[in-house]
Write a protein that holds these residues in place. Sequence first.
Motif, PDB file in Angstrom:
ATOM      1  N   SER A  85       0.823  -1.208   0.000  1.00 46.33           N
ATOM      2  CA  SER A  85       0.000   0.000   0.000  1.00 46.33           C
ATOM      3  C   SER A  85       0.854   1.254   0.000  1.00 46.33           C
ATOM      4  CB  SER A  85      -0.928  -0.002   1.222  1.00 46.33           C
ATOM      5  OG  SER A  85      -1.807  -1.104   1.191  1.00 46.33           O
ATOM      6  N   PHE A  86       1.948   1.237   0.742  1.00 47.39           N
ATOM      7  CA  PHE A  86       2.859   2.376   0.763  1.00 47.39           C
ATOM      8  C   PHE A  86       3.505   2.586  -0.610  1.00 47.39           C
ATOM      9  CE2 PHE A  86       2.434   2.432   5.285  1.00 47.39           C
ATOM     10  CZ  PHE A  86       2.879   3.679   5.704  1.00 47.39           C
ATOM     11  N   MET A  87       3.861   1.498  -1.281  1.00 45.05           N
ATOM     12  CA  MET A  87       4.476   1.618  -2.600  1.00 45.05           C
ATOM     13  C   MET A  87       3.490   2.204  -3.602  1.00 45.05           C
ATOM     14  SD  MET A  87       6.839  -1.801  -3.040  1.00 45.05           S
ATOM     15  CE  MET A  87       8.059  -0.992  -4.065  1.00 45.05           C
ATOM     16  N   SER A  88       2.227   1.768  -3.535  1.00 50.26           N
ATOM     17  CA  SER A  88       1.219   2.263  -4.470  1.00 50.26           C
ATOM     18  C   SER A  88       0.833   3.704  -4.191  1.00 50.26           C
ATOM     19  CB  SER A  88      -0.036   1.382  -4.388  1.00 50.26           C
ATOM     20  OG  SER A  88       0.247   0.049  -4.760  1.00 50.26           O
ATOM     21  N   SER A  89       0.999   4.132  -2.958  1.00 49.42           N
ATOM     22  CA  SER A  89       0.556   5.469  -2.562  1.00 49.42           C
ATOM     23  C   SER A  89       1.413   6.581  -3.149  1.00 49.42           C
ATOM     24  CB  SER A  89       0.569   5.598  -1.037  1.00 49.42           C
ATOM     25  OG  SER A  89       1.906   5.612  -0.547  1.00 49.42           O
ATOM     26  N   TYR A 168       3.454 -11.519  -3.241  1.00 50.95           N
ATOM     27  CA  TYR A 168       3.713 -10.096  -3.442  1.00 50.95           C
ATOM     28  C   TYR A 168       5.018  -9.808  -4.181  1.00 50.95           C
ATOM     29  CZ  TYR A 168      -0.124  -9.009  -0.279  1.00 50.95           C
ATOM     30  OH  TYR A 168      -1.363  -8.900   0.295  1.00 50.95           O
ATOM     31  N   ILE A 169       5.842 -10.830  -4.432  1.00 47.35           N
ATOM     32  CA  ILE A 169       7.159 -10.585  -5.005  1.00 47.35           C
ATOM     33  C   ILE A 169       7.069  -9.928  -6.380  1.00 47.35           C
ATOM     34  CG2 ILE A 169       7.237 -12.966  -5.854  1.00 47.35           C
ATOM     35  CD1 ILE A 169      10.204 -10.697  -4.833  1.00 47.35           C
ATOM     36  N   THR A 170       6.154 -10.408  -7.221  1.00 44.13           N
ATOM     37  CA  THR A 170       6.006  -9.821  -8.557  1.00 44.13           C
ATOM     38  C   THR A 170       5.527  -8.379  -8.474  1.00 44.13           C
ATOM     39  OG1 THR A 170       5.474 -12.002  -9.465  1.00 44.13           O
ATOM     40  CG2 THR A 170       4.910 -10.080 -10.802  1.00 44.13           C
ATOM     41  N   PHE A 171       4.590  -8.136  -7.575  1.00 41.85           N
ATOM     42  CA  PHE A 171       4.063  -6.781  -7.381  1.00 41.85           C
ATOM     43  C   PHE A 171       5.159  -5.837  -6.907  1.00 41.85           C
ATOM     44  CE2 PHE A 171       2.327  -3.611  -4.454  1.00 41.85           C
ATOM     45  CZ  PHE A 171       1.390  -2.980  -5.255  1.00 41.85           C
ATOM     46  N   ILE A 172       5.949  -6.267  -5.932  1.00 41.43           N
ATOM     47  CA  ILE A 172       6.997  -5.414  -5.369  1.00 41.43           C
ATOM     48  C   ILE A 172       8.069  -5.112  -6.408  1.00 41.43           C
ATOM     49  CG2 ILE A 172       8.868  -5.333  -3.669  1.00 41.43           C
ATOM     50  CD1 ILE A 172       7.048  -6.866  -1.754  1.00 41.43           C
ATOM     51  N   ILE A 173       8.470  -6.128  -7.174  1.00 46.43           N
ATOM     52  CA  ILE A 173       9.481  -5.919  -8.214  1.00 46.43           C
ATOM     53  C   ILE A 173       8.960  -4.962  -9.283  1.00 46.43           C
ATOM     54  CG2 ILE A 173      10.756  -7.036 -10.082  1.00 46.43           C
ATOM     55  CD1 ILE A 173      11.040  -9.484  -8.316  1.00 46.43           C
ATOM     56  N   SER A 174       7.692  -5.119  -9.670  1.00 45.71           N
ATOM     57  CA  SER A 174       7.101  -4.242 -10.683  1.00 45.71           C
ATOM     58  C   SER A 174       7.025  -2.808 -10.177  1.00 45.71           C
ATOM     59  CB  SER A 174       5.710  -4.741 -11.063  1.00 45.71           C
ATOM     60  OG  SER A 174       5.760  -6.050 -11.600  1.00 45.71           O
ATOM     61  N   GLN A 175       6.651  -2.631  -8.910  1.00 48.83           N
ATOM     62  CA  GLN A 175       6.610  -1.296  -8.322  1.00 48.83           C
ATOM     63  C   GLN A 175       8.002  -0.671  -8.269  1.00 48.83           C
ATOM     64  OE1 GLN A 175       4.313   0.758  -7.479  1.00 48.83           O
ATOM     65  NE2 GLN A 175       2.436  -0.325  -6.987  1.00 48.83           N
ATOM     66  N   PHE A 176       8.982  -1.469  -7.898  1.00 51.27           N
ATOM     67  CA  PHE A 176      10.363  -0.981  -7.858  1.00 51.27           C
ATOM     68  C   PHE A 176      10.825  -0.559  -9.250  1.00 51.27           C
ATOM     69  CE2 PHE A 176      14.822  -2.059  -8.635  1.00 51.27           C
ATOM     70  CZ  PHE A 176      15.463  -1.186  -7.762  1.00 51.27           C
ATOM     71  N   LEU A 177      10.480  -1.367 -10.248  1.00 48.85           N
ATOM     72  CA  LEU A 177      10.858  -1.061 -11.625  1.00 48.85           C
ATOM     73  C   LEU A 177      10.251   0.260 -12.077  1.00 48.85           C
ATOM     74  CD1 LEU A 177      12.145  -1.923 -14.337  1.00 48.85           C
ATOM     75  CD2 LEU A 177      10.021  -3.155 -14.839  1.00 48.85           C
ATOM     76  N   SER A 242      -0.097   3.713  -9.034  1.00 43.72           N
ATOM     77  CA  SER A 242      -1.220   3.839  -8.110  1.00 43.72           C
ATOM     78  C   SER A 242      -2.332   2.830  -8.367  1.00 43.72           C
ATOM     79  CB  SER A 242      -1.792   5.265  -8.182  1.00 43.72           C
ATOM     80  OG  SER A 242      -2.289   5.539  -9.479  1.00 43.72           O
ATOM     81  N   THR A 243      -2.419   2.310  -9.584  1.00 40.27           N
ATOM     82  CA  THR A 243      -3.515   1.392  -9.918  1.00 40.27           C
ATOM     83  C   THR A 243      -3.096  -0.068  -9.958  1.00 40.27           C
ATOM     84  OG1 THR A 243      -3.116   1.710 -12.300  1.00 40.27           O
ATOM     85  CG2 THR A 243      -4.716   3.176 -11.243  1.00 40.27           C
ATOM     86  N   MET A 244      -1.829  -0.341  -9.763  1.00 41.38           N
ATOM     87  CA  MET A 244      -1.360  -1.720  -9.821  1.00 41.38           C
ATOM     88  C   MET A 244      -1.867  -2.528  -8.630  1.00 41.38           C
ATOM     89  SD  MET A 244       2.554  -3.144  -9.962  1.00 41.38           S
ATOM     90  CE  MET A 244       2.989  -1.842 -11.098  1.00 41.38           C
ATOM     91  N   ILE A 253       1.795  -8.179 -16.393  1.00 36.09           N
ATOM     92  CA  ILE A 253       3.223  -8.036 -16.083  1.00 36.09           C
ATOM     93  C   ILE A 253       4.007  -7.684 -17.339  1.00 36.09           C
ATOM     94  CG2 ILE A 253       5.281  -9.251 -15.278  1.00 36.09           C
ATOM     95  CD1 ILE A 253       3.440 -10.930 -13.505  1.00 36.09           C
ATOM     96  N   ARG A 254       3.690  -8.347 -18.436  1.00 36.07           N
ATOM     97  CA  ARG A 254       4.379  -8.071 -19.700  1.00 36.07           C
ATOM     98  C   ARG A 254       4.117  -6.646 -20.161  1.00 36.07           C
ATOM     99  NH1 ARG A 254       2.485 -11.964 -22.115  1.00 36.07           N
ATOM    100  NH2 ARG A 254       0.725 -10.971 -23.180  1.00 36.07           N
ATOM    101  N   ASN A 255       2.896  -6.188 -20.014  1.00 40.09           N
ATOM    102  CA  ASN A 255       2.564  -4.814 -20.404  1.00 40.09           C
ATOM    103  C   ASN A 255       3.324  -3.795 -19.569  1.00 40.09           C
ATOM    104  OD1 ASN A 255       0.772  -5.719 -22.353  1.00 40.09           O
ATOM    105  ND2 ASN A 255      -1.015  -5.615 -21.002  1.00 40.09           N
TER     106      ASN A 255
END
Length: 281
Positions: A85-89, A168-177, A242-244, A253-255
Motif C-alpha cells: 500500500s505504501f508503494m502504491s501510494s 507479493y514478489i512480482t508486485f513489489i518488483i514491478s513497483q520498484f521497476l 497507483s492502480t497496480m 506483467i508483460r505490459n
Amino acid sequence: MFNIIKMDLYKMFKMRSFYVVNIIAMVSVAIMLLFVVVDADKTDLKGSNATTVYEDKDQNVKLGVDVDDSQLLGTEQNVLTIYSSFMSSGFYLFFSVIFTMIFALSENKNGYIKNIGGQVRHRWQLFVSKLTAIFIYIFMFDLILLVVQSVIWFIAKGNFGAGSFSEYITFIISQFLLQYVFVTVCTAIAIITKSRVFSMTAAVCLSFGMGKLACMGIDAGIYKLLNREVSLEKYLITTKISTMLPNMDMAQIRNIIVFAAVYFIVSVFVGIISVEKRDMV
C-alpha cells in the motif's frame, strides 16, 4: 566505467542530504504505519483462512500521498500488504525523487562535471554511472523502509506477520521497476534543464499526481478541437504505480515491462545526448 560508478557512489554516501532524506522518510513511514495499524485494529477483519479479494482502485484524481489499503478486502493485514500500500501510494516515490534530484544536479555546484567530464573517453558514461548509483540508492531505500515497517509492525503487534512473500514478489518488483523508471525520467529532465528548482518542482508535482490534472486538461482540449475522446492519464508512470494490484497475470506483467522499457529507453537516450552535447566548462 567502474571507477566512475565508484566515484558517484562515494559522492552519494558523502552527501548530507542522503542521510537527511532517509531519516525523514523512516520517521514518516513509522508514524504513518502506526496510524495504519490503529485503523486496522478498529476494522473487523476475517481470520487467517479468509479469501483475499482485490478490488479495482478508485480512478478519481487524488493529489498528494495517500496510503490506502482498502482495496485489500477480506484479508488479514500484515507487513507485505501494508508495504504494498505504501508503494502504491507514491510515498516512496516522493522521497526517492527528492534525493535523486539533489544528487543529479549536485555536480553543477561542486564542479564534478568540469573536473571529470573532460577526462573520460565517453561522456555518456557519466549519465549511465549516475543511473547506476540511483538504482542502488532506490533499492537500498525501499529495503530500509521495509525493515523499518517490519520493526514497527513487530513493536505494535508483537509478531512480524510478514505474509506470503511469493504472493507479493512480482508486485513489489514491478513497483520498484516503475519507481526507478520514474526517477530516471526525472533525472533526464534535470540533466537537460540543469535547473534544480524546475526539475525538483516538476518531479515533486508529478509524484503528487499533478500529471493527471495536466492530462485531463489536454484530454479536454483535444475533445473540444477534434471531438475525439482520449485518456492520456493511463500512459503516466504514476498512474501505473497507483492502480497496480498484487494479483497481476502474465499479460499485465508483460505490459508493465514494455511500458517501463519504453520510458527508460527514451529517457536514457535523451539523457545521453544531453550529456554528450553539454558544455563542460
